[in-house]
Write a protein that holds these residues in place. Sequence first.
Motif, PDB file in Angstrom:
ATOM      1  N   UNK A   1       0.995  -1.369   0.177  1.00 11.25           N
ATOM      2  CA  UNK A   1       0.280  -0.400  -0.361  1.00 11.25           C
ATOM      3  C   UNK A   1       0.865   0.966   0.152  1.00 11.25           C
ATOM      4  N   UNK A   2       2.227   1.228  -0.537  1.00 13.06           N
ATOM      5  CA  UNK A   2       3.272   2.391  -0.076  1.00 13.06           C
ATOM      6  C   UNK A   2       3.482   3.247  -1.881  1.00 13.06           C
ATOM      7  N   UNK A   3       3.185   4.192  -2.141  1.00 16.68           N
ATOM      8  CA  UNK A   3       3.426   5.168  -3.301  1.00 16.68           C
ATOM      9  C   UNK A   3       4.896   4.953  -3.439  1.00 16.68           C
ATOM     10  N   UNK A   4       5.616   3.679  -3.908  1.00 15.83           N
ATOM     11  CA  UNK A   4       6.591   3.741  -4.611  1.00 15.83           C
ATOM     12  C   UNK A   4       7.231   4.994  -5.630  1.00 15.83           C
ATOM     13  N   UNK A   5       8.215   5.629  -5.458  1.00 19.76           N
ATOM     14  CA  UNK A   5       9.081   6.536  -6.929  1.00 19.76           C
ATOM     15  C   UNK A   5       9.644   5.844  -7.976  1.00 19.76           C
ATOM     16  N   UNK A   6      10.009   6.223  -8.996  1.00 25.96           N
ATOM     17  CA  UNK A   6      10.285   4.903 -10.029  1.00 25.96           C
ATOM     18  C   UNK A   6      11.229   5.981 -10.852  1.00 25.96           C
ATOM     19  N   UNK A   7      11.974   6.050 -11.641  1.00 25.20           N
ATOM     20  CA  UNK A   7      12.665   6.830 -12.396  1.00 25.20           C
ATOM     21  C   UNK A   7      11.915   7.559 -13.712  1.00 25.20           C
ATOM     22  N   UNK A   8      12.488   8.826 -13.554  1.00 23.76           N
ATOM     23  CA  UNK A   8      11.595   9.933 -14.178  1.00 23.76           C
ATOM     24  C   UNK A   8      11.244   9.205 -15.739  1.00 23.76           C
ATOM     25  N   UNK A   9      10.534  10.560 -16.605  1.00 24.64           N
ATOM     26  CA  UNK A   9      10.624  10.086 -18.101  1.00 24.64           C
ATOM     27  C   UNK A   9      11.120  11.494 -18.421  1.00 24.64           C
ATOM     28  N   UNK A  10      11.265  11.803 -19.638  1.00 28.66           N
ATOM     29  CA  UNK A  10      12.285  12.904 -19.537  1.00 28.66           C
ATOM     30  C   UNK A  10      11.556  12.889 -21.308  1.00 28.66           C
TER      31      UNK A  10
END
Length: 435
Positions: free
Chosen positions: A121-130
């Motif tokens: 149930x945690x929101x986990x960040x991933x690599x951003x799209x540029x």
Amino acid sequence: MKLKTALLALAVFATACSDSDDPTPTPDAGNPTDPDAGTPDAGTQDPLYALITQVPIAGGNTQSYLVTVDDIQEAKTVGIANALELSADAYIVAGYPGAGKLFVSSSSQPTMTPYTLNASGALVPEAALSFTGYGVRATNGYQSQHYFVSESKAYYFDHVNYKLVIWNPKDLSLIGSKDLTAQLKDGEFTFRYSQSLAVTAGNDVIIAGGWHASDVKTIPAKTALVIVDTQTDEVTVKTDTRCGWARDGVKHTDGKIYYATESLAAGAHFVSPTTAAKPCMIRFDPATGEFDNWFTTLDAFVSPGTDGDIASMLLPGAPGKGYVRVMDKAAAQVAFDAAVAGGRPFHGSHASTGGWWSLWEVTLGDAPTATAVVRDDLVPTNGRTIPQNPGEFLVLPEFVNDNAQTRFRIMSPQTGLGDAKTVVEGQVRGLLRIR
């Protein structure tokens, strides 16, 4: 009572005509949610919402936080005790409702940063799209400029570079872009897309835009509709030169779309009536692909109790109806006079964001009518309301307690104006149902 699995949800910011944001926060994997909201159970299909709120900090700045909440209809106040801290420029949450993923945009970087809901149930960040490859400098603007066709296709309407960027949120890749400079650039005027929802008609998604001068006092009588065929990604631009800044669209039961002058231009008319015309309304027919000849000023059918009060905006309501904002001109005049006396600027944006705008219900059609909405829970508020996502419900954010909190008002497409119970600390700049 919890919202059912509706394709609804994104409510957003609402003060100035500004931009959006970026982050790369470190999540608290143990409990990313606010204690008042409850810890989400990833094993259920109960609705879960993510929002970004901006909270004032020392020095006149703000801090952004990512919060989750499982019910936006309960009478409760949601704080930030266990929220994820984002970079200060982060305030737009966007995504395909219910997909278990959200994206945070940036007012300083050309990126979209995904956050995925994991098994705990945690929101986990991933690599951003540029988006750098398409000349995008920042993925800013309003949440309405981030339109998700599906989990695998989305549009970013770049107002700065007059481009439509087409991308894939599922595999984080760029699909292509369309250059709209020839259709949208108009000398030194600043172009901005609507802060209100895009309107759909068949396979088309339609977003409106307008122009203003740098002084935010001059508004040319010109409105544009950018129409994208979601099957082919082909773009058509239609312009009207009778009504300025008519960026707020509501579809009538006959399929025609009514567009009204938004509150920024209404505020500009209050400040400088010689350079910004009276707020007005025009009509677009998706069946013909053209604006028709129908036109009216808003004061032709909105008759406030005080002579000279100014109407603006058009918000979704029950079928065949909508809502407009009406400025208490006397209250705005007090603020204007005080600004002049103190040597401070006061332009259209200041007039549009003051707490002197009431709500009127409009019956749309060839001869519109309007009636003031009188309810104990309605008080004059900021005129820059941003409705979000047609579905089972709409959500309107209301800034209360001197803009220190945001209250979510639920709007039903069947009955219109609903209740507002959930209150969130800070100014909410984005809301999305992620499950």
